[in-house]
Design an enzyme around this catalytic site. Structure first.
Site, PDB file in Angstrom:
ATOM      1  N   LYS A  52      97.207 -54.498  -7.523  1.00 34.10           N
ATOM      2  CA  LYS A  52      97.390 -55.881  -7.063  1.00 34.10           C
ATOM      3  C   LYS A  52      97.122 -55.996  -5.567  1.00 34.10           C
ATOM      4  O   LYS A  52      96.506 -56.970  -5.109  1.00 34.10           O
ATOM      5  CB  LYS A  52      98.805 -56.351  -7.410  1.00 34.10           C
ATOM      6  CG  LYS A  52      99.028 -56.524  -8.902  1.00 34.10           C
ATOM      7  CD  LYS A  52     100.501 -56.682  -9.259  1.00 34.10           C
ATOM      8  CE  LYS A  52     100.687 -56.755 -10.774  1.00 34.10           C
ATOM      9  NZ  LYS A  52     102.113 -56.785 -11.174  1.00 34.10           N
ATOM     10  N   GLN A  96     108.018 -56.295  -8.959  1.00 37.51           N
ATOM     11  CA  GLN A  96     107.451 -55.535 -10.071  1.00 37.51           C
ATOM     12  C   GLN A  96     108.552 -55.089 -11.034  1.00 37.51           C
ATOM     13  O   GLN A  96     109.535 -54.473 -10.626  1.00 37.51           O
ATOM     14  CB  GLN A  96     106.694 -54.308  -9.539  1.00 37.51           C
ATOM     15  CG  GLN A  96     106.022 -53.481 -10.607  1.00 37.51           C
ATOM     16  CD  GLN A  96     104.898 -54.228 -11.312  1.00 37.51           C
ATOM     17  OE1 GLN A  96     104.081 -54.874 -10.666  1.00 37.51           O
ATOM     18  NE2 GLN A  96     104.846 -54.133 -12.631  1.00 37.51           N
ATOM     19  N   ASP A 119     104.575 -65.441 -10.487  1.00 36.50           N
ATOM     20  CA  ASP A 119     104.607 -64.953 -11.867  1.00 36.50           C
ATOM     21  C   ASP A 119     104.854 -66.094 -12.842  1.00 36.50           C
ATOM     22  O   ASP A 119     104.498 -66.003 -14.021  1.00 36.50           O
ATOM     23  CB  ASP A 119     105.720 -63.914 -12.037  1.00 36.50           C
ATOM     24  CG  ASP A 119     105.230 -62.481 -11.849  1.00 36.50           C
ATOM     25  OD1 ASP A 119     104.037 -62.233 -12.107  1.00 36.50           O
ATOM     26  OD2 ASP A 119     106.038 -61.628 -11.450  1.00 36.50           O
TER      27      ASP A 119
END
Length: 297
Positions: A52, A96, A119
């Site tokens: 990422k 994460q 997200d």
């Protein structure tokens, strides 16, 4: 001839298109910033975060990475998220998963500012999605929509069967596909571990999305001739390779390919799109927070 839907190529095109939006922000003195927070020593999580951050660098997004000792108190993670929420240079915050057992992952999701929740998991953003007014579309479901669009798969009026009812993929994807939008208007059946006669559900579908996390649970015998198959799963299974394993999806590819009109591979299908949509959401967040209008691909 079955169309192999190339997620790597679609993701690369989307990243390229995002650069124009990022340049528009740069002209206004804004550089999108994405913060990733890792509280784990899991090698897979470390790899995901690294990828990422590399994606951010490629397109011109400022990547900020924070690592927290997995044995640290939960409050250290919450304090870190609070600091990132308050930082005007950070437009997106991603913690994460998974987090250690002593940290409540639901509280972590709620701790992220909904305006920076790239997200799309915060309860406020989930509610907006269900109501048909999403702030951020969750990355994997949005990536699936983009892949179907790139493959010219018409969802309006289509029967779509989704395997898996997770908060990350199954449920938000079902919500997206039933919305009154260009990439929606589908009739969706959401299947799970308690579904009876699963093959009957999948054989009736124009589009099958496998997101159950069970290696190769769907094979060609469970598909209608000409169905479109999207494989979200990615599973390690033992194999006679140098690494001792190989990656497979939730779909048995060879037999499914014989029946499908289009299918995503694993790897190289949905995975690259998930990361690309994270960049998309970060640029959208920067635009909203700074008031600089951009055109998103």
């Amino acid at each position: 001839m079955t169309d192999i839907i190339d997620g790597d190529a679609v993701a690369a095109e989307l990243r390229s298109d995002l650069r124009a939006s990022i340049e528009t922000l740069a002209d206004a003195g804004v550089r999108p910033g994405l913060a990733t927070v890792l509280m784990s020593d899991d090698p897979a999580s470390e790899t995901y975060v690294s990828m990422k951050q590399r994606d951010c660098e490629e397109v011109g997004i400022e990547g900020i990475h924070v690592e927290i000792d997995p044995d640290a108190p939960a409050e250290e993670l919450y304090d870190t998220v609070a600091d990132l929420n308050a930082d005007p240079e950070v437009h997106g915050v991603l913690v994460q998963m998974p987090v250690p057992d002593h940290v409540d992952d639901r509280e972590v999701v709620r701790a992220v500012d909904p305006q920076k929740d790239v997200d799309g998991f915060h309860p406020e953003n989930v509610g907006r999605l269900v109501a048909g007014n999403p702030r951020f579309k969750p990355c994997t479901p949005h990536g699936v929509q983009k892949l179907l669009d790139a493959a010219d798969v018409e969802t309006e009026g289509a029967d779509v069967t989704i395997l898996g009812r997770s908060d990350i993929v199954g449920k938000p994807l079902a919500n997206l596909l039933v919305q009154k939008t260009d990439l929606g208007n589908a009739t969706v059946t959401l299947c799970h571990s308690r579904t009876e006669d699963l093959p009957a559900k999948t054989r009736d579908a124009d589009v099958v999305v496998a997101a159950a996390g069970v290696p190769e649970m769907i094979d060609g015998s469970m598909l209608a001739e000409g169905a479109v198959v999207v494989d979200v799963g990615i599973n390690r299974v033992e194999a006679d390779t140098d690494k001792g394993y190989e990656l497979v999806g939730d779909v048995e590819f060879d037999s499914a390919e014989e029946k499908a009109s289009a299918i995503t591979p694993v790897p190289g299908g949905v995975g690259p799109m998930t990361r690309a949509m994270l960049l998309y959401n970060t640029v959208a967040a920067a635009s909203r927070q700074t008031g600089v209008d951009v055109e998103l691909p």
